[in-house]
Design an enzyme around this catalytic site. Structure first.
Site, mmCIF file in Angstrom:
data_model
loop_
_atom_site.group_PDB
_atom_site.id
_atom_site.type_symbol
_atom_site.label_atom_id
_atom_site.label_comp_id
_atom_site.label_asym_id
_atom_site.label_seq_id
_atom_site.Cartn_x
_atom_site.Cartn_y
_atom_site.Cartn_z
ATOM 1 N N GLY A 84 0.793 -1.228 0.000
ATOM 2 C CA GLY A 84 0.000 0.000 0.000
ATOM 3 C C GLY A 84 0.816 1.265 0.000
ATOM 4 O O GLY A 84 0.489 2.222 0.700
ATOM 5 N N GLY A 94 1.869 2.806 -3.016
ATOM 6 C CA GLY A 94 1.719 3.549 -4.261
ATOM 7 C C GLY A 94 2.629 3.112 -5.386
ATOM 8 O O GLY A 94 2.763 3.813 -6.383
ATOM 9 N N ASP A 122 -0.899 -0.943 -13.658
ATOM 10 C CA ASP A 122 0.045 -1.675 -12.808
ATOM 11 C C ASP A 122 0.277 -3.097 -13.308
ATOM 12 O O ASP A 122 1.397 -3.608 -13.272
ATOM 13 C CB ASP A 122 -0.471 -1.719 -11.361
ATOM 14 C CG ASP A 122 -0.555 -0.335 -10.751
ATOM 15 O OD1 ASP A 122 0.025 0.599 -11.344
ATOM 16 O OD2 ASP A 122 -1.197 -0.186 -9.701
ATOM 17 N N SER A 158 2.117 -2.407 -5.888
ATOM 18 C CA SER A 158 2.535 -3.711 -5.375
ATOM 19 C C SER A 158 1.399 -4.727 -5.360
ATOM 20 O O SER A 158 1.641 -5.925 -5.518
ATOM 21 C CB SER A 158 3.154 -3.568 -3.982
ATOM 22 O OG SER A 158 2.237 -2.994 -3.093
ATOM 23 N N SER A 159 0.154 -4.263 -5.208
ATOM 24 C CA SER A 159 -0.973 -5.214 -5.191
ATOM 25 C C SER A 159 -1.073 -5.947 -6.525
ATOM 26 O O SER A 159 -1.198 -7.177 -6.571
ATOM 27 C CB SER A 159 -2.287 -4.489 -4.912
ATOM 28 O OG SER A 159 -2.262 -3.964 -3.627
#
Lengths: 344, 447
Positions: free
Chosen positions: A103, A105, A153, A108-109
């Protein structure tokens, strides 16, 4: 055992235009680069009658027997959704570890999703292309789990390198930017990342942003149009090796981005940013959706020391990095083909 | 390549002409020489079939000589077969001629190849005739590979850079060599550096990169791709390549020196030790008597680590060093390095070799533990790399040199070290090699 990894990314410009609500109508463009900080997935295939997932970052352990219904909630929702997609209900043990706090920015999720996809598909003997991995990650996160996020992402993590990613209604195009080697070296030296120590829930900021787009909020749309225009400029500056222009553009984009949704910036972030500018940074932004995490700055080499000292006096910590060029990869694969036979 | 063909042709012609001359009772009759010279193209063709013109596989190791023997044998048989078709002007007119031709062919071509190797190695040491190589994988294995070729200049491989999955571009790896890109950029890096070959170190790269390279590597515009087996990281054991069921297998030999090398080294050890006995025994006898006269027990025994981890009791003249109070005789013996003379007997017993790594006492084995896997592959020596330093060196430097000896053993290296040792002895510099950092502490004369 199988070890896979996927890199996190820094976004130079265009964040927000990768939402379907926006790009389906106007087309989106994001310019981003992956860095050498990775999400690692360690997979073992065994004869057990359950799946087990451990995460060092969330300090969480999950075990689920084959006959139990899969629940998709909590911190391990992403890897569980991937296992569900491949109908894996037993005989898998997974350990997740990240080089960046969750979390913050840096996407990474989605890097977790991409790394798990890469690992699981490798263990199953599937040879998915970069595009297949990215699109499958988008499907699992956005369609399956209903996460209020864009698509930049997943594509960044799967492809790796410095890319201009175009989002259209009928598909995503990834253009690797062939930067000169001196430009890449300068980026590694002059782009600074500071951990503000404030992790945040990106979903709330993004959800507000997405609803504003869906509601045709004129101010938000105007900001996104400007952000997309900035991404076009950013691509041009990077290809030309004009890093001064990159810095100026980062600053202008940050001013635009703050108007997208409440919570993107706050008094503390503003203080850090102004301090950096006062000591020589040309521009920057909060990485990712905003609200905290990593502060990204562009700073000419001669000012790097001063800016670093000033921000570290405020309690921030600088993270050194280099560019990643390969995206998601399988580093080790000693799994037996039995995985493929077992889950066929 | 053309030069090699010419060299072989000349060697074959000379051998066949000499065989004809000798077979004709040296009566000056050259009548049979011309028909016999048909053997030149025959031999060159056979050599070609036996890969004696594949430059990549020449100038290193014993394989080339094996191929020469095989090629000469097949060539001689070919000449005999030709003889049946060329009656009455037979190519090979007698069994004696056939035997002579076979022996002289092997001798002439073998010597020619040997001399050519010396020339090639000399040129390579001066930077010529080298192949530029990119190493894929800059981990520990890649790094040791680069160091290996930097030490072994006559191998003719010059590493010009690395591609790596894990290190950023520009990262210095070793000796000014840098990471030039990720494995996915290999084609570009090869083109930019003008590399002739790519050395892949699977142990130092990502599985996926290796898989992609094996698929796309065939498109590197003819650049040779070589794979370094991971076994080289573990030990310096002698590795033989065998093919079973069309798969290349690496078989680890128990000891580093085997086959022809072991026979040659054994012969050299026994010849030198036996040759030295008439000198060593009287000197040891005199020294022991002198020590006895001064009231000192002449010999002391130290348990040593032998090849394969076995131990043996080594006998030294007791010079009281280190730590003991030395009398004048002991000081003299120590200064002359004569305390080690009785070790010649251990060479005859097969426990030691004339040339080899430093003999290590069991009591000090722990100091050398990290190098033991390599050290145990060969017999300890009376002399070796460790005995030839002019200045004290660290244990790390000494072991690096010793490991170089173990990993790159040839009979020529033994002879070179032997000559250097003799020159030191003659020059009066046969002192006890010292090491920095107190590695030589302890009551062990060999240190």
């Amino acid at each position: 055992m199988l070890i896979a990894r996927a890199p996190v990314r820094i976004s130079f410009a265009g964040g927000g235009t990768d939402f379907e609500d926006y790009y389906a109508r106007f087309g989106g463009l994001v310019v981003s680069a992956t860095i050498d900080k990775y999400i690692y997935v360690f997979l073992t295939v065994n004869r057990g009658e359950s799946i087990q997932i451990m995460s060092s970052d969330y300090r969480t352990f999950h075990r689920q027997r084959a006959e139990e219904n899969m629940l998709w909630d909590g911190d391990l929702a992403l890897p569980r959704a991937v296992l569900n997609h491949f109908n894996i209900r037993e005989g898998f043990s997974m350990f997740l570890a990240s080089q960046v706090p969750p979390g913050t920015g840096l996407g990474s999720s989605s890097a977790v999703t991409v790394a798990v996809l890469k690992g699981v598909s490798g263990a199953l003997g599937l040879q998915l292309s970069k595009r297949q991995v990215a699109e499958l990650a988008c499907f699992i996160e956005i369609e399956k789990l209903g996460m209020p996020i864009g698509k930049q992402d997943q594509f960044a993590a799967a492809y790796g390198g410095v890319n201009a990613i175009t989002f259209e209604r009928d598909g995503v195009t990834v253009e690797p930017l062939a930067l000169r080697s001196d430009t890449l070296e300068a980026l590694e030296r002059e782009i600074l990342l500071f951990y503000t120590g404030v992790a945040r829930e990106a979903a709330r900021v993004l959800d507000a942003q997405r609803r504003a787009i869906a509601a045709d909020d004129a101010a938000v749309l105007t900001s996104l149009h400007a952000i997309k225009a900035a991404a076009v400029e950013m691509r041009r500056y990077l290809l030309a090796g004009d890093l001064g222009g990159v810095g100026e553009l980062l600053h202008a984009s940050w001013e635009q981005k703050k108007r997208l949704a409440p919570g993107i910036s706050n008094a503390r972030i503003d203080e850090y940013y102004e301090t950096a500018r006062a000591h020589g940074a040309i521009g920057g932004k909060i990485a990712g959706a905003g609200g905290g995490g990593f502060l990204m700055l562009y700073c000419p080499l001669r000012r790097v020391g001063r800016v670093t000292d000033a921000l570290e006096r405020l309690g921030l910590r600088r993270m050194d990095f280099a560019m990643d060029r390969d995206g998601a990869r399988i580093l080790v694969n000693n799994t037996l083909p039995l995985a493929a036979a077992r889950y066929a | 390549m053309l030069g090699l063909l010419l060299l072989d042709s000349v060697a074959v012609a000379v051998a066949l002409a000499a065989a004809q001359w000798l077979a004709s009772d040296q009566d000056g009759s050259w009548a049979g020489v011309l028909p016999l010279l048909v053997g030149v193209p025959v031999a060159v063709a056979v050599f070609g079939l036996h890969r004696l013109y594949v430059l990549d596989e020449l100038f290193e190791g014993p394989t080339e000589y094996g191929r020469v023997i095989y090629g000469c044998t097949v060539s001689t048989l070919g000449l005999i077969v030709l003889g049946f078709w060329t009656q009455p002007a037979s190519v090979v007119s007698s069994r004696e001629l056939a035997a002579l031709a076979w022996v002289l062919l092997i001798l002439a071509v073998g010597v020619a190849r040997f001399l050519l190797r010396r020339v090639v190695r000399t040129i390579r040491r001066r930077g010529g005739l080298t192949s530029r190589a990119i190493v894929v994988g800059a981990g520990a294995a890649g790094l040791s590979l680069a160091r290996h070729f930097a030490d072994l200049k006559h191998a003719g491989v010059r590493i010009v850079g690395f591609v790596d999955d894990f290190l950023p571009v520009g990262t210095p790896v070793v000796d000014g060599l840098k990471v030039l890109g990720p494995p996915s950029s290999l084609a570009r890096v090869v083109e930019e550096t003008g590399a002739h070959e790519v050395i892949v170190v699977p142990a130092a790269m990502a599985w996926e990169s290796f898989r992609e390279l094996s698929h796309s590597g065939l498109n590197l515009n003819g650049t040779a791709i070589r794979v370094l087996p991971a076994v080289r990281d573990v030990v310096a054991a002698n590795v033989k390549v065998h093919e079973r069921g069309f798969l290349p297998f690496l078989t680890l030999e128990r000891f580093r020196i085997s086959g022809v090398d072991a026979v040659l080294k054994g012969a050299m050890d026994y010849a030198l030790a036996l040759g030295a006995l008439p000198v060593v025994l009287p000197v040891v006898g005199l020294a022991a008597t002198a020590l006895l006269v001064t009231g000192v027990r002449p010999f002391r025994v130290v348990r040593m680590v032998g090849r394969g981890g076995t131990t043996f009791r080594a006998v030294f003249l007791d010079t009281g060093w280190p730590g003991g109070v030395q009398n004048a005789v002991q000081r003299l013996l120590y200064r002359l390095g004569l305390d080690r003379l009785p070790l010649v007997l251990h060479v005859l017993r097969g426990q030691m070799s004339v040339v080899g790594p430093r003999p290590i006492p069991v009591a000090r084995r722990a100091v050398y533990e990290s190098w033991m896997p390599d050290l145990l592959l060969v017999k300890p020596g009376l002399t070796g790399m460790w005995a030839l330093w002019d200045e004290p060196v660290s244990i790390d430097d000494e072991m690096r040199a010793t490991l170089f000896y173990v990993r790159n053993y040839t009979i020529w290296l033994d002879l070179e070290l032997l000559v250097r040792s003799v020159l030191r002895l003659v020059g009066g510099r046969w002192a006890h090699p010292a090491m920095e950092g107190g590695a030589a502490r302890g009551r062990v004369a060999v240190h």
